[in-house]
Design an enzyme around this catalytic site. Structure first.
Site, PDB file in Angstrom:
ATOM      1  N   GLY A   1      12.079 -18.361  26.982  1.00 55.00           N
ATOM      2  CA  GLY A   1      11.654 -19.527  26.200  1.00 55.00           C
ATOM      3  C   GLY A   1      11.365 -20.745  27.058  1.00 55.00           C
ATOM      4  O   GLY A   1      10.605 -21.624  26.642  1.00 55.00           O
TER       5      GLY A   1
ATOM      6  N   GLU B   1      12.606 -11.064  29.044  1.00 53.62           N
ATOM      7  CA  GLU B   1      13.077 -10.556  27.748  1.00 53.62           C
ATOM      8  C   GLU B   1      13.299  -9.048  27.738  1.00 53.62           C
ATOM      9  O   GLU B   1      14.230  -8.555  27.096  1.00 53.62           O
ATOM     10  CB  GLU B   1      12.094 -10.949  26.632  1.00 53.62           C
TER      11      GLU B   1
ATOM     12  N   GLU C   1       7.933 -20.287  28.210  1.00 52.22           N
ATOM     13  CA  GLU C   1       7.080 -20.464  27.023  1.00 52.22           C
ATOM     14  C   GLU C   1       6.924 -21.947  26.676  1.00 52.22           C
ATOM     15  O   GLU C   1       5.854 -22.392  26.261  1.00 52.22           O
ATOM     16  CB  GLU C   1       7.662 -19.668  25.857  1.00 52.22           C
TER      17      GLU C   1
ATOM     18  N   ALA D   1      15.691 -18.894  25.660  1.00 50.68           N
ATOM     19  CA  ALA D   1      16.350 -19.017  24.358  1.00 50.68           C
ATOM     20  C   ALA D   1      17.821 -18.666  24.570  1.00 50.68           C
ATOM     21  O   ALA D   1      18.167 -17.955  25.522  1.00 50.68           O
ATOM     22  CB  ALA D   1      15.694 -18.083  23.361  1.00 50.68           C
TER      23      ALA D   1
HETATM   24  N1  DAK Z   1      21.258 -18.403  26.997  1.00 49.36           N
HETATM   25  C1  DAK Z   1      22.551 -18.802  26.904  1.00 49.36           C
HETATM   26  N2  DAK Z   1      23.298 -19.187  27.973  1.00 49.36           N
HETATM   27  C2  DAK Z   1      22.720 -19.175  29.172  1.00 49.36           C
HETATM   28  C3  DAK Z   1      21.362 -18.775  29.364  1.00 49.36           C
HETATM   29  C4  DAK Z   1      20.613 -18.368  28.188  1.00 49.36           C
HETATM   30  N3  DAK Z   1      19.312 -18.045  28.244  1.00 49.36           N
HETATM   31  N4  DAK Z   1      21.075 -18.853  30.666  1.00 49.36           N
HETATM   32  C5  DAK Z   1      22.194 -19.288  31.282  1.00 49.36           C
HETATM   33  N5  DAK Z   1      23.189 -19.478  30.387  1.00 49.36           N
HETATM   34  C6  DAK Z   1      24.548 -19.941  30.638  1.00 49.36           C
HETATM   35  C7  DAK Z   1      25.388 -18.847  31.288  1.00 49.36           C
HETATM   36  O1  DAK Z   1      25.879 -17.956  30.331  1.00 49.36           O
HETATM   37  C8  DAK Z   1      26.477 -19.683  31.945  1.00 49.36           C
HETATM   38  O2  DAK Z   1      27.401 -20.071  30.958  1.00 49.36           O
HETATM   39  P1  DAK Z   1      29.008 -20.072  31.278  1.00 49.36           P
HETATM   40  O3  DAK Z   1      29.338 -18.674  31.691  1.00 49.36           O
HETATM   41  O4  DAK Z   1      29.156 -21.066  32.417  1.00 49.36           O
HETATM   42  O5  DAK Z   1      29.624 -20.517  29.998  1.00 49.36           O
HETATM   43  C9  DAK Z   1      25.742 -20.930  32.382  1.00 49.36           C
HETATM   44  O6  DAK Z   1      24.540 -20.987  31.608  1.00 49.36           O
HETATM   45  C10 DAK Z   1      25.341 -20.907  33.849  1.00 49.36           C
HETATM   46  O7  DAK Z   1      24.628 -19.700  34.075  1.00 49.36           O
HETATM   47  P2  DAK Z   1      25.017 -18.673  35.249  1.00 49.36           P
HETATM   48  O8  DAK Z   1      26.466 -18.752  35.594  1.00 49.36           O
HETATM   49  O9  DAK Z   1      24.483 -17.350  34.862  1.00 49.36           O
HETATM   50  O10 DAK Z   1      24.206 -19.295  36.467  1.00 49.36           O
HETATM   51  P3  DAK Z   1      23.614 -18.522  37.724  1.00 49.36           P
HETATM   52  O11 DAK Z   1      23.150 -19.582  38.654  1.00 49.36           O
HETATM   53  O12 DAK Z   1      24.574 -17.501  38.244  1.00 49.36           O
HETATM   54  O13 DAK Z   1      22.347 -17.728  37.176  1.00 49.36           O
HETATM   55  C11 DAK Z   1      20.308 -17.482  35.885  1.00 49.36           C
HETATM   56  C12 DAK Z   1      21.240 -18.423  36.711  1.00 49.36           C
HETATM   57  C13 DAK Z   1      19.216 -18.344  35.265  1.00 49.36           C
HETATM   58  C14 DAK Z   1      19.688 -16.466  36.842  1.00 49.36           C
HETATM   59  C15 DAK Z   1      21.158 -16.747  34.824  1.00 49.36           C
HETATM   60  O14 DAK Z   1      21.896 -17.733  34.098  1.00 49.36           O
HETATM   61  C16 DAK Z   1      20.320 -15.967  33.861  1.00 49.36           C
HETATM   62  O15 DAK Z   1      19.838 -14.885  34.182  1.00 49.36           O
HETATM   63  N6  DAK Z   1      20.196 -16.503  32.631  1.00 49.36           N
HETATM   64  C17 DAK Z   1      19.510 -15.795  31.555  1.00 49.36           C
HETATM   65  C18 DAK Z   1      18.050 -15.855  31.764  1.00 49.36           C
HETATM   66  C19 DAK Z   1      17.309 -15.130  30.665  1.00 49.36           C
HETATM   67  O16 DAK Z   1      17.421 -13.905  30.521  1.00 49.36           O
HETATM   68  N7  DAK Z   1      16.518 -15.892  29.954  1.00 49.36           N
HETATM   69  C20 DAK Z   1      15.682 -15.355  28.927  1.00 49.36           C
HETATM   70  C21 DAK Z   1      16.401 -15.460  27.660  1.00 49.36           C
HETATM   71  S1  DAK Z   1      15.595 -14.501  26.448  1.00 49.36           S
HETATM   72  C22 DAK Z   1      12.592 -14.059  19.891  1.00 49.36           C
HETATM   73  C23 DAK Z   1      12.581 -15.397  20.118  1.00 49.36           C
HETATM   74  C24 DAK Z   1      12.730 -15.860  21.392  1.00 49.36           C
HETATM   75  C25 DAK Z   1      12.916 -15.009  22.436  1.00 49.36           C
HETATM   76  C26 DAK Z   1      12.937 -13.651  22.188  1.00 49.36           C
HETATM   77  C27 DAK Z   1      12.768 -13.168  20.935  1.00 49.36           C
HETATM   78  N8  DAK Z   1      12.453 -13.586  18.572  1.00 49.36           N
HETATM   79  C28 DAK Z   1      12.160 -14.510  17.524  1.00 49.36           C
HETATM   80  C29 DAK Z   1      12.658 -12.226  18.255  1.00 49.36           C
HETATM   81  C30 DAK Z   1      13.129 -15.528  23.737  1.00 49.36           C
HETATM   82  C31 DAK Z   1      14.017 -14.933  24.530  1.00 49.36           C
HETATM   83  C32 DAK Z   1      14.493 -15.504  25.744  1.00 49.36           C
HETATM   84  O17 DAK Z   1      14.199 -16.593  26.180  1.00 49.36           O
END
Ligand code: DAK
Length: 258
Positions: free
Chosen positions: A109, A132, A112, A64
């Site tokens: 997400g 998360e 998911e 997400a």
């Molecule tokens: N959201 C927004 N932007 C994202 C993103 C994300 N999940 N993942 C990557 N990006 C963006 C980065 O910010 C970056 O943007 P710029 O800086 O270039 O503008 C671009 O994509 C490239 O990412 P990186 O530069 O970080 O690329 P790397 O190869 O260095 O790293 C990575 C890749 C996948 C390891 C890293 O990007 C990363 O850790 N991303 C986040 C992964 C993450 O934590 N995903 C889970 C998100 S939480 C809920 C509903 C839903 C949810 C929770 C609660 N409720 C209703 C309460 C669900 C939550 C989630 O999914």
């Protein structure tokens, strides 16, 4: 649609989440477009299978959209969760089989989304995770439920409590992914499986999906009961007559979805 592509290849549809600059992260717009694409697939009775994948070289879906969620209030988090759940529920409810082609990061997400598909094939580059808790939240689009049902409570807890990523080989090892393919062969493999499914009796495939999913929450005897009813109902279809007549006549069956 800006971030979701729907392409048709005969009886096979491919939905691509295509926002590579943000690693295909799911914001409200992407989820809304995904919902529209799923509705188009549901309305098209000529389709026999759907493949879901991610655009670009790096990600299936990296989760997400953290930038969008960062300042959510409680009410906004609830609404966002409802949107995500309803989109993934509608994907899961499609009567045709849905294959996840996980071509890179499938995080939060993104995992998911893959879990709402019927099964997952992973490229060697795929990484799965529910990170998360690293953001001090929990999975919000069904991950605690669908992952647990697929791999068991202890494996799901290990992934969700640590937030660590696992690679494609480990994902296959725990039953999350069915196969691991070289990146260049992932889509061809998914299309091959989809093409095989497309040749089978479509009402039978739909009933098999309905009975497997419907029976999962039931006692064995109740699951067997819905299987028995669905089995018998299929004998009222033209395709069943065609399938068995074609077998006996030593020719290929031509199914009409009727
Ligand atoms: N959201 C927004 N932007 C994202 C993103 C994300 N999940 N993942 C990557 N990006 C963006 C980065 O910010 C970056 O943007 P710029 O800086 O270039 O503008 C671009 O994509 C490239 O990412 P990186 O530069 O970080 O690329 P790397 O190869 O260095 O790293 C990575 C890749 C996948 C390891 C890293 O990007 C990363 O850790 N991303 C986040 C992964 C993450 O934590 N995903 C889970 C998100 S939480 C809920 C509903 C839903 C949810 C929770 C609660 N409720 C209703 C309460 C669900 C939550 C989630 O999914």
């Amino acid at each position: 649609m800006d971030f979701v592509k729907l392409e048709l290849d005969g009886p096979i549809a491919v939905i691509t989440i295509d926002r590579p600059k943000a690693l295909n992260a799911l914001n409200r717009q992407v989820l809304t477009e995904l919902s529209q694409a799923i509705a188009q697939v549901a309305a098209n009775t000529a389709l026999r299978a759907l493949i879901v994948t991610g655009g670009g070289e790096k990600a299936f879906v990296a989760g997400a959209d953290i930038a969008e969620m960062a300042n959510f209030t409680h009410a906004e988090a609830l609404t966002f969760g409802e949107l995500g759940h309803s989109v993934l529920d509608s994907l899961e409810a499609l009567t045709i089989p849905v294959i996840a082609a996980v071509n890179g990061f499938a995080l939060g997400g993104g995992s998911e989304l893959a879990l709402a598909c019927d099964f997952i094939y992973a490229s060697e580059k795929a990484k799965f995770g529910l990170p998360e808790v690293t953001l001090a939240v929990i999975p919000g689009f069904g991950g605690t439920q669908r992952l647990t049902r697929l791999v068991g409570r202890a494996r799901a807890k290990e992934m969700i409590f640590t937030g660590d990523m696992i690679d494609a080989v480990k994902a296959k090892d725990i039953g999350l992914a069915l196969e691991v393919l070289p990146a260049a062969e992932l889509m061809a493999h998914c299309k091959k499986i989809a093409t095989t499914i497309a040749k089978r009796g479509p009402l039978a495939v739909a009933q098999a999906k309905h009975v497997i999913d419907g029976g999962a929450a039931l006692q064995l005897k109740d699951g067997n009961s819905i299987e028995r009813d669905a089995f018998a109902r299929l004998f009222g279809t033209a395709d069943q007559k065609e399938g068995m007549t074609a077998f006996l006549g030593k020719r290929a069956a031509e199914f009409k979805n009727a």
